[in-house]
Design a protein around this motif. Structure first.
Motif, PDB file in Angstrom:
ATOM      1  N   ASN A 190       1.392   8.564   5.028  1.00 32.87           N
ATOM      2  CA  ASN A 190       1.880   8.478   6.404  1.00 32.87           C
ATOM      3  C   ASN A 190       3.171   9.265   6.589  1.00 32.87           C
ATOM      4  O   ASN A 190       3.322  10.017   7.556  1.00 32.87           O
ATOM      5  N   GLU A 230      -1.516   1.258   8.439  1.00 32.26           N
ATOM      6  CA  GLU A 230      -2.219   2.520   8.644  1.00 32.26           C
ATOM      7  C   GLU A 230      -1.283   3.632   9.103  1.00 32.26           C
ATOM      8  O   GLU A 230      -1.570   4.813   8.937  1.00 32.26           O
ATOM      9  N   LYS A 240      -0.629   4.760   0.839  1.00 32.12           N
ATOM     10  CA  LYS A 240      -0.836   4.945   2.285  1.00 32.12           C
ATOM     11  C   LYS A 240       0.498   5.286   2.959  1.00 32.12           C
ATOM     12  O   LYS A 240       0.572   6.179   3.801  1.00 32.12           O
ATOM     13  N   TYR A 241       1.542   4.574   2.563  1.00 36.61           N
ATOM     14  CA  TYR A 241       2.872   4.849   3.131  1.00 36.61           C
ATOM     15  C   TYR A 241       3.296   6.286   2.848  1.00 36.61           C
ATOM     16  O   TYR A 241       3.832   6.971   3.717  1.00 36.61           O
ATOM     17  N   PRO A 263       0.834  -1.226   0.000  1.00 32.87           N
ATOM     18  CA  PRO A 263       0.000   0.000   0.000  1.00 32.87           C
ATOM     19  C   PRO A 263       0.859   1.263   0.000  1.00 32.87           C
ATOM     20  O   PRO A 263       0.911   1.998   0.982  1.00 32.87           O
TER      21      PRO A 263
END
Lengths: 297, 269
Positions: free
Chosen positions: B67, B214, B63-64, B60
């Motif tokens: 983040n 997440e 998402k990384y 993902p």
């Protein structure tokens, strides 16, 4: 009048503390308190379900000193420091002298030197993996052109640590170069002209004028390099995981391993305290000895 | 004689430069060629973007990226606020215990958050911040380096400006905001660049404190993706590596003048 001065002084004291307090809270939470807590927990045994933690004094330290891996890791880290500190400083100096002189393609040269600095250590490790992999790696490919046998750079105890060292030097030299560049630009041009008029060779000029003027910068960089020799271990996770047979294991990696892979927190705490002690000595040398000359004001 | 020396200088400098970017160039080359072409160094083999596609689908990444972006933003905001206030206090105010505390703060330059991972992990868990971006960022906010840098910068502001603002009726925070902060812009820029590149690249602490896609930043994601257990081949790893370094690298290449100048101007000597 004195009442007024007093009031002003008191107001400054309150304001000073108020402004510092947010930082103070976080520093206490994540630096001061953990340091003390580490010392504290290094003196307790590891709790198991049957045996709760108990005070054992220096036992964790005694265990640590009796652990051959500990001595190997210390030796590795000393080699790591002894190799990376002088070599990366030397290369950084050469880079800065070049990047500051009138050579062709200076922009490209500066960029190339500095680029590794903006890469994560993990990414750097991945890049180097491509160099080191036996059989497929670039080093082996080049070696095979000259009929050299395939070498497992990361897989054998004699070379693993050196492979790690090279990546570290590659990563930090360009960063140190920046500090030298900054210092070089403060050296007045008159000195060079005077040296030219006196007929001093370039080598003499560099050795007798430039290098002494760069001394404070060198000390600053050296302190940073010492800290880095403890801190820069991310690439171990990709390249060797400390192996083979602990040949490339460094102290901080060992701390991580003890705490988060072997779940032996008290032992990790004891090792942490030793590292803090060493860093504390470095700090003391910096503050009370070097600072006199490199004054930060 | 002189021109020969110049030539040797240029030659040495450029040779070193080529050696220095070679790993990056090879990775780029491997990422854009098929695995077998990459490992056999087939120089005339065709280009391909397949590796990027395979790498992108393998984790993902979006998402990384988010983040990591959140992480560096949170840290930067926290650092700017905390180091501005503390740096100002150390630079311009007299308060009891100041000298001693400043030395304590400077100690943190040496006793790095990295070394205290065991206790900081316990602390973050106790605060309920395990596996949160705030938990990854918090230990770095009260940066000793930043406090030191801000103090140096604020010290160089002429006291006349401070006095003038006070006579105009500015409060202490007003003076800080209207006089000191604008004059310290180059320092903020330099510090911001250093901070962003440091935390974009940070690995060990996020590895310990994050435990799910997440919250995981790029570096941790990349290390998991590249782990040998996953059996990913070298071209795909190279593609993933190029992907994760691309934003910072491209930003650096575009703004490198500012980047280097920022370092030089901030007077970090």
């Amino acid at each position: 009048m004195s009442a007024h001065v007093n009031l002003e002084r008191r107001r400054q004291a309150i304001n000073g503390w108020l402004l510092f307090s947010p930082a103070a809270v976080l520093l206490t939470t994540f630096a001061f308190y953990p340091s003390v807590a580490t010392l504290w927990s290094s003196m307790f045994s590891r709790g198991t379900r049957r045996r709760p933690t108990e005070f054992v004094g220096t036992e964790n330290y005694v265990d640590l000193f009796a652990d051959p891996t500990f001595w190997l890791v210390v030796k590795n880290n000393l080699i790591y420091a002894a190799a990376t500190i002088p070599v990366s400083i030397g290369i950084a100096l050469a880079m800065a002298l070049w990047a500051n002189s009138k050579i062709s393609a200076r922009g490209f040269v500066r960029t190339a030197y500095f680029t590794p600095t903006v890469l994560p250590m993990i990414a750097a490790a991945n890049l180097w993996l491509f160099f080191y992999t036996p059989g497929l790696g670039v080093l082996d490919q080049i070696g095979s052109l000259f009929g050299l046998p395939s070498v497992n750079w990361l897989g054998q105890p004699e070379t693993a640590l050196w492979a790690i060292i090279i990546v570290t030097i590659w990563k930090e030299a360009g960063f140190f170069m920046i500090f030298y560049l900054a210092a070089l630009q403060t050296i007045p041009e008159d000195l060079r002209e005077a040296a030219d008029i006196e007929g001093a060779s370039r080598w003499t000029y560099t050795r007798r004028i430039v290098l002494p003027l760069l001394m404070p910068t060198t000390l600053f960089i050296a302190v940073n390099a010492v800290i880095n020799s403890v801190k820069l271990i991310d690439h171990l996770f990709i390249l060797t995981k400390g192996g083979p047979s602990d040949a490339s294991k460094l102290i901080l990696y060992y701390i991580w391993e003890m705490a988060f892979a072997f779940f032996h927190a008290p032992q990790a705490a004891a090792l942490t305290i030793l590292v803090i002690a060493v860093l504390g000595i470095v700090a003391a040398v910096q503050f009370f000895y070097l600072d006199r000359r490199t004054h930060y004001q | 004689m002189r021109s020969l020396a110049n030539f040797l200088d240029s030659f040495g400098a450029i040779l070193l430069a080529i050696i220095w970017i070679a790993p990056l160039l090879f990775a780029f080359w491997a990422a854009t060629h098929s695995t077998s072409d990459a490992v056999n160094l087939e120089l005339y083999s065709p280009w391909t973007m397949d590796n990027f596609r395979v790498a992108w689908d393998g984790a993902p990444w979006l998402k990384y990226f988010i983040n990591t972006f959140m992480l560096v933003t949170v840290i930067l905001i926290g650092q700017f606020i905390l180091t501005t206030l503390a740096g100002f206090a150390f630079a311009q105010l007299q308060f009891p215990g100041k000298e001693f505390i400043f030395i304590l703060v400077l100690m943190q330059l040496f006793i790095l958050p990295e070394v205290l991972i065991v206790e900081n992990y316990a602390m973050v868990s106790r605060l309920g911040l395990f596996d949160t971006i705030l938990g990854v960022g918090m230990p770095y906010m009260a940066s000793a380096f930043g406090i030191f840098l801000m103090r140096q910068s604020f010290k160089s502001v002429p006291i006349e400006l401070h006095e003038a603002a006070r006579i105009e009726g500015c409060g202490l925070l007003g003076i800080l905001w209207r006089v000191y902060v604008p004059l310290a812009k180059p320092t903020y820029l330099a510090y911001g660049l250093v901070s962003v590149s440091t935390h974009w690249n940070n690995f060990l602490w996020p590895l310990i404190v994050t435990n799910s896609p997440e919250t995981r930043p790029l570096t941790v994601g990349l290390s998991i993706f590249g782990a040998p257990e996953n059996g990913v081949d070298i071209s795909v790893i190279s593609a993933a590596t190029m992907m994760s370094v691309a934003p910072l690298l491209i930003a650096f290449l575009i703004f490198q003048r500012q980047f280097v100048q920022a370092f030089l101007r901030a007077g970090i000597k």
